[in-house]
Design a protein around this motif. Structure first.
Motif, short mmCIF file in Angstrom:
data_model
loop_
_atom_site.label_atom_id
_atom_site.label_comp_id
_atom_site.label_asym_id
_atom_site.label_seq_id
_atom_site.Cartn_x
_atom_site.Cartn_y
_atom_site.Cartn_z
N GLY A 31 -3.40 39.84 -23.95
CA GLY A 31 -2.52 40.96 -24.42
C GLY A 31 -1.00 40.61 -24.48
N GLU A 32 -0.35 41.61 -24.41
CA GLU A 32 1.28 41.50 -24.28
C GLU A 32 1.81 41.52 -22.98
OE1 GLU A 32 2.85 44.57 -26.68
OE2 GLU A 32 1.85 43.99 -28.68
N LEU A 33 2.79 40.46 -22.71
CA LEU A 33 3.47 40.43 -21.42
C LEU A 33 4.64 40.75 -21.48
CD1 LEU A 33 2.97 39.27 -18.44
CD2 LEU A 33 3.21 37.10 -19.20
N ASP A 34 5.04 41.94 -21.13
CA ASP A 34 6.20 42.48 -21.03
C ASP A 34 6.75 43.28 -19.99
OD1 ASP A 34 4.87 44.92 -21.09
OD2 ASP A 34 5.16 45.32 -23.31
N PHE A 65 2.32 38.21 -26.91
CA PHE A 65 4.09 38.72 -26.81
C PHE A 65 4.36 38.31 -25.56
CE2 PHE A 65 7.53 41.51 -25.88
CZ PHE A 65 8.34 41.52 -26.71
N LEU A 66 5.75 37.96 -25.30
CA LEU A 66 6.40 37.51 -24.02
C LEU A 66 7.71 38.11 -24.01
CD1 LEU A 66 5.90 35.62 -21.42
CD2 LEU A 66 7.32 34.43 -22.73
N ASP A 67 8.25 38.91 -23.10
CA ASP A 67 9.61 39.07 -23.36
C ASP A 67 10.20 38.52 -21.98
OD1 ASP A 67 9.08 40.90 -20.92
OD2 ASP A 67 9.57 42.41 -21.82
N CYS A 68 11.62 38.72 -21.87
CA CYS A 68 12.55 38.26 -20.91
C CYS A 68 12.04 38.53 -19.21
CB CYS A 68 13.90 38.47 -20.91
SG CYS A 68 14.31 40.16 -21.12
N ASN A 92 -2.25 26.49 -22.65
CA ASN A 92 -2.68 27.27 -23.71
C ASN A 92 -1.75 28.45 -24.37
OD1 ASN A 92 -5.23 25.86 -23.58
ND2 ASN A 92 -5.71 27.30 -22.06
N VAL A 93 -0.58 28.03 -24.47
CA VAL A 93 0.57 28.90 -25.03
C VAL A 93 0.43 28.82 -26.64
CG1 VAL A 93 3.11 29.40 -24.93
CG2 VAL A 93 1.92 28.40 -22.89
N GLN A 94 0.18 29.82 -27.05
CA GLN A 94 0.22 30.12 -28.53
C GLN A 94 1.59 30.03 -28.94
OE1 GLN A 94 -2.70 30.70 -29.97
NE2 GLN A 94 -3.22 30.34 -28.02
N PRO A 95 1.60 29.58 -30.49
CA PRO A 95 2.99 28.95 -31.01
C PRO A 95 4.21 30.15 -30.88
CG PRO A 95 1.28 28.28 -32.30
CD PRO A 95 0.60 29.13 -31.20
N ALA A 96 3.83 31.30 -31.17
CA ALA A 96 4.93 32.41 -31.27
C ALA A 96 5.54 32.51 -29.89
CB ALA A 96 4.27 33.68 -31.71
N VAL A 97 4.38 32.43 -28.77
CA VAL A 97 5.09 32.65 -27.27
C VAL A 97 5.92 31.34 -26.85
CG1 VAL A 97 4.43 32.86 -24.91
CG2 VAL A 97 3.25 34.41 -27.04
N LYS A 99 7.40 29.29 -28.71
CA LYS A 99 8.93 29.49 -29.39
C LYS A 99 9.67 30.10 -28.37
CE LYS A 99 11.49 30.76 -33.47
NZ LYS A 99 11.13 31.36 -34.84
N ILE A 100 9.55 31.10 -27.59
CA ILE A 100 10.07 31.67 -26.66
C ILE A 100 10.65 30.71 -25.60
CG2 ILE A 100 10.41 33.48 -24.86
CD1 ILE A 100 10.26 34.46 -27.97
N PHE A 101 9.75 29.91 -24.94
CA PHE A 101 9.64 28.92 -23.99
C PHE A 101 10.92 28.21 -24.52
CE2 PHE A 101 5.98 30.59 -22.29
CZ PHE A 101 6.06 30.68 -20.90
N ASN A 102 10.68 27.45 -25.83
CA ASN A 102 11.68 26.53 -26.13
C ASN A 102 12.89 26.83 -26.48
OD1 ASN A 102 9.40 24.64 -26.14
ND2 ASN A 102 9.07 25.17 -28.28
N LEU A 103 13.03 28.28 -26.91
CA LEU A 103 14.55 28.76 -27.24
C LEU A 103 15.38 29.17 -26.11
CD1 LEU A 103 13.60 31.36 -30.02
CD2 LEU A 103 14.94 29.02 -30.47
N THR A 104 14.66 29.52 -24.91
CA THR A 104 15.19 29.75 -23.83
C THR A 104 15.41 28.67 -22.79
OG1 THR A 104 13.18 30.39 -22.71
CG2 THR A 104 14.48 32.28 -23.68
#
Length: 125
Positions: A31-34, A65-68, A92-97, A99-104
């Motif tokens: 699900g969403e990790l927020d 979904f993953l937030d800060c 097994n991190v999905q591409p959208a998530v 991206k958050i790891f990469n950007l941060t």
């Protein structure tokens, strides 16, 4: 030692499933990790670390979904694993998530090949 599974109740849009095999543990997130659910993940990880589970694998194949706040929980788990000389794999991190790891700048937390997933190994037995 045998394997065991436990499923925690759903919090917000997240379900946490823990699979054990000996000292190893897999935490499967769905699900969403927020902000609303990161406290649950933190509690589960801290409980497993106290046992201690080694290796500890966090399977994010079903995280959309993953937030800060969630990233902070994972950074804390990573820091404790390094400090305590334990293995932590975030897999097994999905591409959208991803991206958050990469950007941060948190790409180093990801470990798709270094730590075997004990949940999958237990299923093969």
């Amino acid at each position: 030692m045998g394997s065991s599974n436990s499923k925690t109740p759903r919090v917000g849009y997240l379900t946490v499933d823990v699979q054990r095999s000996g000292r190893a543990a897999s935490v499967i997130l769905d699900g969403e990790l927020d902000l609303g659910s990161s406290h649950l993940v933190s509690e589960v990880l801290l409980r497993l670390e106290a046992e201690p589970a080694d290796p500890l694998v966090v399977d994010m194949s079903k995280v959309s979904f993953l937030d800060c706040s969630a990233l902070s929980v994972l950074l804390g788990a990573y820091s404790r694993a390094v400090r305590d000389d334990r293995k932590l794999g975030i897999v097994n991190v999905q591409p959208a998530v991803r991206k958050i790891f990469n950007l941060t700048g948190c790409r180093d937390l990801l470990s798709d090949s270094e730590v075997a997933d004990p949940g999958r190994e237990a299923m093969k037995a």
